[in-house]
Design a protein around this motif. Structure first.
Motif, PDB file in Angstrom:
ATOM      1  N   LEU A   1      54.416  26.252  17.775  1.00  0.00           N
ATOM      2  CA  LEU A   1      53.864  26.976  18.913  1.00  0.00           C
ATOM      3  C   LEU A   1      52.346  26.990  18.843  1.00  0.00           C
ATOM      4  N   PHE A   2      51.699  26.653  19.965  1.00  0.00           N
ATOM      5  CA  PHE A   2      50.241  26.692  20.117  1.00  0.00           C
ATOM      6  C   PHE A   2      49.528  25.712  19.190  1.00  0.00           C
ATOM      7  N   THR A   3      50.214  24.703  18.704  1.00  0.00           N
ATOM      8  CA  THR A   3      49.597  23.723  17.813  1.00  0.00           C
ATOM      9  C   THR A   3      50.554  22.554  17.603  1.00  0.00           C
ATOM     10  N   ARG A   4      49.993  21.444  17.088  1.00  0.00           N
ATOM     11  CA  ARG A   4      50.806  20.321  16.624  1.00  0.00           C
ATOM     12  C   ARG A   4      50.471  20.006  15.164  1.00  0.00           C
ATOM     13  N   ASP A   5      49.833  20.920  14.484  1.00  0.00           N
ATOM     14  CA  ASP A   5      49.384  20.686  13.110  1.00  0.00           C
ATOM     15  C   ASP A   5      50.487  20.267  12.141  1.00  0.00           C
ATOM     16  N   PRO A   6      51.702  20.842  12.210  1.00  0.00           N
ATOM     17  CA  PRO A   6      52.698  20.458  11.198  1.00  0.00           C
ATOM     18  C   PRO A   6      53.036  18.968  11.211  1.00  0.00           C
ATOM     19  N   TYR A   7      52.893  18.311  12.353  1.00  0.00           N
ATOM     20  CA  TYR A   7      53.147  16.868  12.378  1.00  0.00           C
ATOM     21  C   TYR A   7      52.063  16.129  11.603  1.00  0.00           C
ATOM     22  N   SER A   8      50.825  16.632  11.672  1.00  0.00           N
ATOM     23  CA  SER A   8      49.753  16.031  10.870  1.00  0.00           C
ATOM     24  C   SER A   8      50.028  16.227   9.385  1.00  0.00           C
ATOM     25  N   TYR A   9      50.516  17.429   9.023  1.00  0.00           N
ATOM     26  CA  TYR A   9      50.821  17.688   7.609  1.00  0.00           C
ATOM     27  C   TYR A   9      51.860  16.706   7.086  1.00  0.00           C
ATOM     28  N   LEU A  10      52.910  16.509   7.899  1.00  0.00           N
ATOM     29  CA  LEU A  10      53.984  15.610   7.471  1.00  0.00           C
ATOM     30  C   LEU A  10      53.477  14.176   7.339  1.00  0.00           C
ATOM     31  N   ALA A  11      52.649  13.759   8.278  1.00  0.00           N
ATOM     32  CA  ALA A  11      52.117  12.404   8.214  1.00  0.00           C
ATOM     33  C   ALA A  11      51.213  12.234   6.995  1.00  0.00           C
ATOM     34  N   GLN A  12      50.413  13.262   6.690  1.00  0.00           N
ATOM     35  CA  GLN A  12      49.531  13.170   5.518  1.00  0.00           C
ATOM     36  C   GLN A  12      50.329  13.178   4.221  1.00  0.00           C
ATOM     37  N   GLY A  13      51.484  13.835   4.219  1.00  0.00           N
ATOM     38  CA  GLY A  13      52.355  13.769   3.050  1.00  0.00           C
ATOM     39  C   GLY A  13      53.057  12.440   2.925  1.00  0.00           C
ATOM     40  N   ALA A  14      53.300  11.780   4.069  1.00  0.00           N
ATOM     41  CA  ALA A  14      53.998  10.493   4.053  1.00  0.00           C
ATOM     42  C   ALA A  14      53.063   9.348   3.687  1.00  0.00           C
ATOM     43  N   LEU A  15      51.770   9.485   3.943  1.00  0.00           N
ATOM     44  CA  LEU A  15      50.830   8.387   3.678  1.00  0.00           C
ATOM     45  C   LEU A  15      50.843   7.927   2.222  1.00  0.00           C
TER      46      LEU A  15
END
Length: 537
Positions: free
Chosen positions: A146-160
């Protein structure tokens, strides 16, 4: 690791003196009896006001339902994307979902204000506040962001790193795949600005969920909520040491809509910081200095801004030693630096990525919004200059005032540090103020950045007028982003309406019917205290 609460302080037997407060405009009588202070995690006065609990729960349930159409939904939803409910994600369905989110937010905010009245009137204690907040948060644990898309960035940074890339060198678009697809376009080619401990946690989440982005969001949220649990565990003992009242602190820091909706519903890694920093402060005040530095160093290994607290913890340590100030400072500072080096170096070594994240700290400065005071001044100055000089380079003005803001911030933090040199509790309070200054004077400010300092400031004494400012500010911060994560900072009519709503809610905290709309018997007024001592109880 959780800290054991310190024994409750004895309560005075005599009632408090009635104190006039010119700012509040009335003399408020003292509570009829002193609040009991039994043992346990939180104050044991009262039970959750049932109407308030259900009203807030209805609000968060509505936000949960609306989030899957109006929130930060994934690009491809394997659950409802191809079902009969897919209309909820598009067109008029998404508009209706957004309306549902806002209706739920209004209900939840209204419930929070009513809970605040009960707390200030001493009709609800810490246990009631904590129970109510926990019930409100239950739907938030499984909602879409809600009010953000930050968790998708977190997941992508963990996957890198798992894909063989350095998250401190490249952005998610280098990797591609389902996690990258859901990252906001603004952050697609931006390296991770987070510390090594958080990258390790993100890697662990991705290892467990594979390519399941929905499960990844939920598991990331549950991982970060451990910070909230730490905050709740240490809050009563630390609040009493800082002079506040646990029930008020819980209402401000835990039941606050910014915590419930933005931090938990939005899945921000600041949640870890708001748990680790109070724990570090409590350990320092209990003279467990090595552990305090360890915990604060771990917080910095999540977000670099948490490192602001470390020099203040050294002051707390130095205050317990004998001798001159500079001698004490060296004897406390040298082991503190050594402990920090071991902890931070160990976290960095575990990632195998080195210190590449330090250059990446500049990434958030790419955001240009006027929540940051220096950025706002730079934009305003550029606008005025443009009236007289024609076209101007707005970014040059912004960069100049950001540099000035950094200097001012450094000077103010140094002054706060110096003024806390002889009083451990003052050092902790000044550290909280320093964190708040860092949030608003840094090149970029986002609503959840203010949680860094507020998690500690909530535990200090508050006047009734100060609480009203918190209500207005919290509500306004809730809505400076739209539910889908896009900014609302440049929609003036929307912001004005929301600001007026915040002012109305703030007035309602002390006046149940500020607009005089009720003709029947009004709700029993809250005997809200109007002095710091009164709120502290």
């Amino acid at each position: 690791m959780t800290a054991q609460p310190s024994p409750p302080l004895p309560r005075p037997a005599a009632p408090e003196t009635v104190t006039p407060d010119p700012g509040a405009g009335a003399v408020v009588p003292p509570p009829p009896a002193p609040e009991p202070a039994g043992p346990g995690l939180v104050e044991r006065l009262g039970s959750p006001p049932r109407g308030v609990l259900l009203l807030g729960l209805a609000g968060t349930v509505l936000m949960f339902l609306g989030s899957f159409g109006g929130g930060g939904i994934p690009m491809r939803d394997p659950v409802i994307g191809n079902s009969a409910l897919s209309f909820w994600r598009y067109g008029h369905g998404a508009m209706l979902a957004t309306i549902v989110i806002y209706v739920g937010l209004v209900l939840m905010v209204w419930a929070w204000v009513r809970l605040g009245r009960a707390v200030l009137a001493r009709r609800a204690g810490g246990r009631a506040v904590l129970t109510t907040a926990a019930v409100w948060m239950l739907p938030m644990l499984v909602t879409a962001p809600l009010f953000t898309r930050d968790p998708y960035s977190y997941l992508a940074q963990g996957a890198l790193p798992l894909a063989g890339y350095d998250p401190y060198v490249v952005g998610p678009d280098t990797m591609g795949g389902i996690f990258t697809d859901n990252v906001h376009f603004f952050w697609q080619d931006t390296p991770a600005p987070y510390g090594p401990l958080f990258i390790l946690l993100a890697q662990g989440v991705v290892l467990l969920v594979g390519q399941n982005v929905l499960l990844g969001v939920v598991l990331m949220r549950l991982t970060l909520v451990t910070g909230l649990l730490l905050l709740v565990a240490v809050l009563p003992a630390l609040t009493r040491r800082l002079g506040g009242r646990p029930a008020v602190a819980l209402w401000l820091a835990v039941a606050n809509p910014v915590m419930v909706v933005h931090m938990v519903g939005g899945v921000h890694n600041d949640l870890l910081v708001v748990g680790l920093l109070p724990l570090a402060a409590l350990l320092a005040l209990r003279q467990r200095f090595v552990w305090a530095i360890v915990v604060a160093s771990l917080a910095m290994a999540v977000k670099a801004s948490a490192g602001i607290v470390l020099p203040f913890l050294v002051l707390v340590w130095a205050a317990t030693l004998s001798g001159g100030f500079w001698s004490r400072l060296v004897r406390a500072g040298v082991p503190s630096v050594a402990v920090f080096g071991v902890v931070f170096g160990g976290a960095t070594w575990l990632t195998g990525l080195g210190l590449g994240w330090l250059p990446a700290l500049s990434a958030p400065s790419m955001i240009v919004n006027w929540l940051s005071v220096p950025t706002a001044v730079g934009q305003a100055t550029a606008s005025v200059a443009g009236m007289f000089a024609g076209e101007v380079n707005t970014q040059a003005f912004v960069d100049t005032f950001r540099f000035i803001g950094a200097l001012v911030m450094g000077l103010l933090i140094a002054l706060l540090w110096w003024r806390g040199r002889d009083d451990p509790r003052a050092a902790v309070r000044n550290a909280a103020i320093a964190l708040a200054l860092a949030a608003v004077l840094s090149p970029t400010t986002l609503p959840w950045y203010l949680s860094w300092g507020f998690c500690l400031l909530a535990m200090t004494p508050w006047s009734a007028r100060g609480l009203q400012w918190v209500v207005a500010g919290s509500i306004w911060l809730m809505i400076v982003y739209f539910p889908d994560g896009e900014t609302a900072l440049y929609v003036p009519h929307y912001l004005l309406v929301c600001a007026l709503a915040g002012v109305l809610a703030a007035a309602s905290l002390l006046r149940p019917d500020p607009l005089g709309l009720r003709r029947g018997a009004p709700e029993a007024p809250s005997t809200a205290p109007t002095t710091d001592a009164g709120v502290r109880g």
